[in-house]
Motif scaffolding. Structure first.
Motif, PDB file in Angstrom:
ATOM      1  N   HIS A  63      39.434  81.531   2.236  1.00 36.56           N
ATOM      2  CA  HIS A  63      40.600  82.624   2.753  1.00 36.56           C
ATOM      3  C   HIS A  63      40.173  83.367   3.920  1.00 36.56           C
ATOM      4  O   HIS A  63      39.270  84.191   3.626  1.00 36.56           O
ATOM      5  CB  HIS A  63      40.794  83.428   1.407  1.00 36.56           C
ATOM      6  CG  HIS A  63      42.150  84.025   1.509  1.00 36.56           C
ATOM      7  ND1 HIS A  63      42.435  85.598   1.793  1.00 36.56           N
ATOM      8  CD2 HIS A  63      43.495  83.856   1.345  1.00 36.56           C
ATOM      9  CE1 HIS A  63      43.682  85.999   1.780  1.00 36.56           C
ATOM     10  NE2 HIS A  63      44.173  84.911   1.631  1.00 36.56           N
ATOM     11  N   ALA A  64      40.769  83.206   4.755  1.00 33.94           N
ATOM     12  CA  ALA A  64      40.462  83.937   6.162  1.00 33.94           C
ATOM     13  C   ALA A  64      41.470  85.185   6.467  1.00 33.94           C
ATOM     14  O   ALA A  64      42.494  84.818   6.654  1.00 33.94           O
ATOM     15  CB  ALA A  64      40.598  82.772   7.229  1.00 33.94           C
ATOM     16  N   LYS A  65      40.720  86.024   6.698  1.00 30.63           N
ATOM     17  CA  LYS A  65      41.479  87.460   7.027  1.00 30.63           C
ATOM     18  C   LYS A  65      41.228  87.827   8.134  1.00 30.63           C
ATOM     19  O   LYS A  65      40.223  87.900   8.852  1.00 30.63           O
ATOM     20  CB  LYS A  65      40.979  88.505   5.984  1.00 30.63           C
ATOM     21  CG  LYS A  65      41.693  89.988   5.997  1.00 30.63           C
ATOM     22  CD  LYS A  65      41.047  90.734   5.072  1.00 30.63           C
ATOM     23  CE  LYS A  65      41.701  92.197   5.159  1.00 30.63           C
ATOM     24  NZ  LYS A  65      41.079  93.085   4.199  1.00 30.63           N
ATOM     25  N   GLY A  66      42.255  88.185   9.290  1.00 33.80           N
ATOM     26  CA  GLY A  66      42.311  88.669  10.508  1.00 33.80           C
ATOM     27  C   GLY A  66      42.680  87.673  11.470  1.00 33.80           C
ATOM     28  O   GLY A  66      42.506  87.621  12.509  1.00 33.80           O
ATOM     29  N   THR A  67      43.243  86.482  10.908  1.00 39.28           N
ATOM     30  CA  THR A  67      43.474  85.292  11.640  1.00 39.28           C
ATOM     31  C   THR A  67      44.885  85.451  12.797  1.00 39.28           C
ATOM     32  O   THR A  67      44.973  84.489  13.377  1.00 39.28           O
ATOM     33  CB  THR A  67      43.680  84.012  10.862  1.00 39.28           C
ATOM     34  OG1 THR A  67      44.672  84.327   9.831  1.00 39.28           O
ATOM     35  CG2 THR A  67      42.327  83.800  10.279  1.00 39.28           C
ATOM     36  N   GLY A  68      45.420  86.674  12.691  1.00 37.88           N
ATOM     37  CA  GLY A  68      46.790  86.738  13.296  1.00 37.88           C
ATOM     38  C   GLY A  68      47.816  86.865  12.451  1.00 37.88           C
ATOM     39  O   GLY A  68      47.811  86.614  11.182  1.00 37.88           O
ATOM     40  N   PRO A  69      49.189  87.196  13.071  1.00 40.11           N
ATOM     41  CA  PRO A  69      50.287  87.386  12.267  1.00 40.11           C
ATOM     42  C   PRO A  69      50.827  86.139  11.412  1.00 40.11           C
ATOM     43  O   PRO A  69      50.792  85.011  12.367  1.00 40.11           O
ATOM     44  CB  PRO A  69      51.261  88.036  13.368  1.00 40.11           C
ATOM     45  CG  PRO A  69      50.730  87.340  14.427  1.00 40.11           C
ATOM     46  CD  PRO A  69      49.147  87.440  14.572  1.00 40.11           C
ATOM     47  N   THR A  70      51.277  86.373  10.452  1.00 37.99           N
ATOM     48  CA  THR A  70      51.786  85.111   9.726  1.00 37.99           C
ATOM     49  C   THR A  70      53.484  85.529   9.591  1.00 37.99           C
ATOM     50  O   THR A  70      53.662  86.549  10.011  1.00 37.99           O
ATOM     51  CB  THR A  70      51.347  84.954   8.502  1.00 37.99           C
ATOM     52  OG1 THR A  70      51.761  85.879   7.436  1.00 37.99           O
ATOM     53  CG2 THR A  70      49.729  84.910   8.321  1.00 37.99           C
ATOM     54  N   GLN A  71      54.269  84.835   8.806  1.00 39.50           N
ATOM     55  CA  GLN A  71      55.468  84.735   8.611  1.00 39.50           C
ATOM     56  C   GLN A  71      55.862  86.155   7.745  1.00 39.50           C
ATOM     57  O   GLN A  71      56.856  86.660   7.739  1.00 39.50           O
ATOM     58  CB  GLN A  71      56.143  83.721   8.039  1.00 39.50           C
ATOM     59  CG  GLN A  71      55.775  83.283   6.571  1.00 39.50           C
ATOM     60  CD  GLN A  71      54.764  82.311   6.892  1.00 39.50           C
ATOM     61  OE1 GLN A  71      53.800  82.308   7.374  1.00 39.50           O
ATOM     62  NE2 GLN A  71      54.899  81.223   6.003  1.00 39.50           N
ATOM     63  N   TYR A  72      54.760  86.850   7.217  1.00 38.84           N
ATOM     64  CA  TYR A  72      55.093  87.903   6.226  1.00 38.84           C
ATOM     65  C   TYR A  72      54.136  89.128   6.763  1.00 38.84           C
ATOM     66  O   TYR A  72      53.952  89.973   6.250  1.00 38.84           O
ATOM     67  CB  TYR A  72      54.252  87.514   4.935  1.00 38.84           C
ATOM     68  CG  TYR A  72      54.921  86.003   4.339  1.00 38.84           C
ATOM     69  CD1 TYR A  72      55.977  86.009   4.096  1.00 38.84           C
ATOM     70  CD2 TYR A  72      53.866  85.317   4.165  1.00 38.84           C
ATOM     71  CE1 TYR A  72      56.390  84.863   3.417  1.00 38.84           C
ATOM     72  CE2 TYR A  72      54.337  83.851   3.345  1.00 38.84           C
ATOM     73  CZ  TYR A  72      55.591  83.850   3.299  1.00 38.84           C
ATOM     74  OH  TYR A  72      56.094  83.034   2.649  1.00 38.84           O
TER      75      TYR A  72
END
Length: 273
Positions: A63-72
């Motif tokens: 689980h990668a955190k800080g990868t850029g904006p998602t749809q949420y």
């Protein structure tokens, strides 16, 4: 959940994969959706706004955190900063070595080429967390489907959790009752360890507690060296809802909300709300 294929990868290549610049074979990154009670108020749709599941290898999910904006992302930039990522890396490893159930940090990558604006300009970072896949199933995940009236999905999710928690599919009539009881016991054990070691999570919303009873989502957490009534590490918690001494009560409150979300599956007395 996609299955990752990792063979012989050198150190430089691995840095590319763990920074999100390249995808491992079989990886289909996905942001997870859920709902949740935040500071006591229900929000019908939340989700991983700056994190993605990269895939699963054996029993471990990446689980990668800080990868850029998602749809949420809800208007956020989807980034994590190096300062808070280092805190999560160190804290999760400390918790593991204290014997407290937690996600673990596999890697931490910073990028001076990607400045992030917070109160000041900071360095962007990506931390890759690993845990069993059910560690990323939140109490709020069940709330999402239940409040939408999607009871078939509630059952599918419960069966998925059972299979991955116990390594087999259960068919006994009261399996969902037993699942809820097990989640409650695991959560109680986790919070007991928190209280014993002075750990204060800071944001115990139902979307920040999982069903396996492990610590996730290291945000504005803190440690106390003595039992300090009213200790609040989260400056946004104006009413001290998630203070150190309130954590057992809040965990029980969250479990009551999970019980309601599982109402279509279980045969136990309804909680008083």
């Amino acid at each position: 959940m996609s299955l990752l294929s990792i063979s012989m990868i050198d150190r430089r290549q691995m840095a590319e994969y763990l920074s999100g610049n390249k995808l491992l074979s079989g990886s289909q990154p996905a942001a997870m959706i859920y709902a949740g009670h935040q500071f006591g108020y229900f929000t019908s749709q939340l989700g991983d706004g700056r994190a993605v599941l990269l895939g699963q290898l054996n029993q471990w999910a990446f689980h990668a955190k800080g990868t850029g904006p998602t749809q949420y992302a809800r208007g956020g930039d989807g980034r994590a900063v190096l300062r808070s990522s280092i805190r999560e890396y160190l804290a999760s490893e400390a918790m593991f070595n204290l014997g407290i159930e937690t996600t673990r940090a596999l890697s931490l990558v910073g990028s001076v080429m990607l400045p992030v604006r917070r109160e000041a300009i900071e360095t962007a970072a990506i931390v890759v967390r690993i845990a069993p896949i059910v560690a990323f199933i939140r109490m709020g995940t069940f709330e999402l489907f239940s409040t939408r009236g999607q009871y078939d999905q509630v059952q599918q999710l419960a069966d998925f959790v059972i299979k991955n928690m116990y390594g087999k599919t259960l068919t006994n009539k009261n399996r969902y009752n037993l699942l809820l009881i097990d989640i409650a016991q695991r959560t109680g054990n986790l919070v007991a360890y928190w209280q014993a070691y002075g750990f204060t999570h800071g944001v115990l919303n139902t979307d920040n507690m999982n069903v396996i009873g492990s610590t996730i989502d290291y945000g504005p957490f803190g440690f106390v060296e003595t039992k300090l009534q009213g200790y609040v590490p989260n400056h946004s918690d104006d009413e001290s809802r998630y203070a150190f001494d309130q954590q057992p009560t809040i965990a029980a409150w969250n479990l009551a909300k999970l019980r309601l979300a599982l109402n279509s599956l279980i045969d136990l007395p309804k909680p008083i709300t």
